[in-house]
Design an enzyme around this catalytic site. Sequence first.
Site, PDB file in Angstrom:
ATOM      1  N   HIS A 117       0.588   1.626  -9.672  1.00 29.05           N
ATOM      2  CA  HIS A 117       1.242   0.698  -8.747  1.00 29.05           C
ATOM      3  C   HIS A 117       1.223  -0.695  -9.358  1.00 29.05           C
ATOM      4  O   HIS A 117       0.390  -1.009 -10.215  1.00 29.05           O
ATOM      5  CB  HIS A 117       0.497   0.658  -7.419  1.00 29.05           C
ATOM      6  CG  HIS A 117       0.723   1.853  -6.561  1.00 29.05           C
ATOM      7  ND1 HIS A 117       0.523   1.826  -5.208  1.00 29.05           N
ATOM      8  CD2 HIS A 117       1.122   3.115  -6.856  1.00 29.05           C
ATOM      9  CE1 HIS A 117       0.790   3.012  -4.690  1.00 29.05           C
ATOM     10  NE2 HIS A 117       1.153   3.814  -5.674  1.00 29.05           N
ATOM     11  N   GLU A 135       0.223  -3.573  -8.204  1.00 31.90           N
ATOM     12  CA  GLU A 135      -1.031  -4.306  -8.045  1.00 31.90           C
ATOM     13  C   GLU A 135      -2.090  -3.821  -9.038  1.00 31.90           C
ATOM     14  O   GLU A 135      -2.830  -4.630  -9.608  1.00 31.90           O
ATOM     15  CB  GLU A 135      -1.592  -4.137  -6.616  1.00 31.90           C
ATOM     16  CG  GLU A 135      -0.688  -4.659  -5.543  1.00 31.90           C
ATOM     17  CD  GLU A 135       0.208  -3.593  -4.934  1.00 31.90           C
ATOM     18  OE1 GLU A 135       0.454  -3.658  -3.726  1.00 31.90           O
ATOM     19  OE2 GLU A 135       0.668  -2.695  -5.675  1.00 31.90           O
ATOM     20  N   CYS A 137      -0.835  -0.883  -0.444  1.00 35.86           N
ATOM     21  CA  CYS A 137      -1.248   0.388   0.140  1.00 35.86           C
ATOM     22  C   CYS A 137      -2.786   0.445   0.158  1.00 35.86           C
ATOM     23  O   CYS A 137      -3.447  -0.449  -0.373  1.00 35.86           O
ATOM     24  CB  CYS A 137      -0.681   1.541  -0.692  1.00 35.86           C
ATOM     25  SG  CYS A 137      -1.499   1.755  -2.297  1.00 35.86           S
ATOM     26  N   CYS A 175      -4.401   0.165  -3.415  1.00 33.66           N
ATOM     27  CA  CYS A 175      -4.307  -1.185  -3.982  1.00 33.66           C
ATOM     28  C   CYS A 175      -5.175  -2.172  -3.211  1.00 33.66           C
ATOM     29  O   CYS A 175      -5.804  -3.054  -3.808  1.00 33.66           O
ATOM     30  CB  CYS A 175      -2.851  -1.632  -4.029  1.00 33.66           C
ATOM     31  SG  CYS A 175      -1.882  -0.621  -5.185  1.00 33.66           S
TER      32      CYS A 175
END
Length: 147
Positions: free
Chosen positions: A52, A54, A82, A85
């Site tokens: 992801h 992040e 999410c 993260c």
Amino acid sequence: MEHEAYMRAALALAREAAAHGEVPVGCGVVRGGEIVGRGRNRREERQSAASHAEMEAIADANARLGTWRLDDCALYVTLEPCPMCAGAILNARVARVYYGARDEAAGACGGVLNLFMERFAHPPALFGGVLADECRAVLRAFFTGLR
């Protein structure tokens, strides 16, 4: 005004992700007025659930700064983090999180739940809605193009 500039840098990374067929999410880690970590979604490219934006930006900042502690940093991301993260943000001790679009399906900063309101040792200050309309538009355009 400076928050918008950092979010625009994250939006550029989100657009780069979209150009590579990834869900358009971009992220930057900022310390002392400088972007020290950059990331964009790369799940398809790397076939990794952990890729992801992040996670990529935090890893980049860790490498560039030579420390896992980002307690003097702010994180700017185009979509609400999410749970994975948000957990990485907590573990990295990021001081402040700024996000653009809310994620009602998987958001862990208020969209579904807010992990930062729990009794963790180092929760960040949270700011949502930075350039939210522009962030949503990038996501909407990507998903409209898939249909």
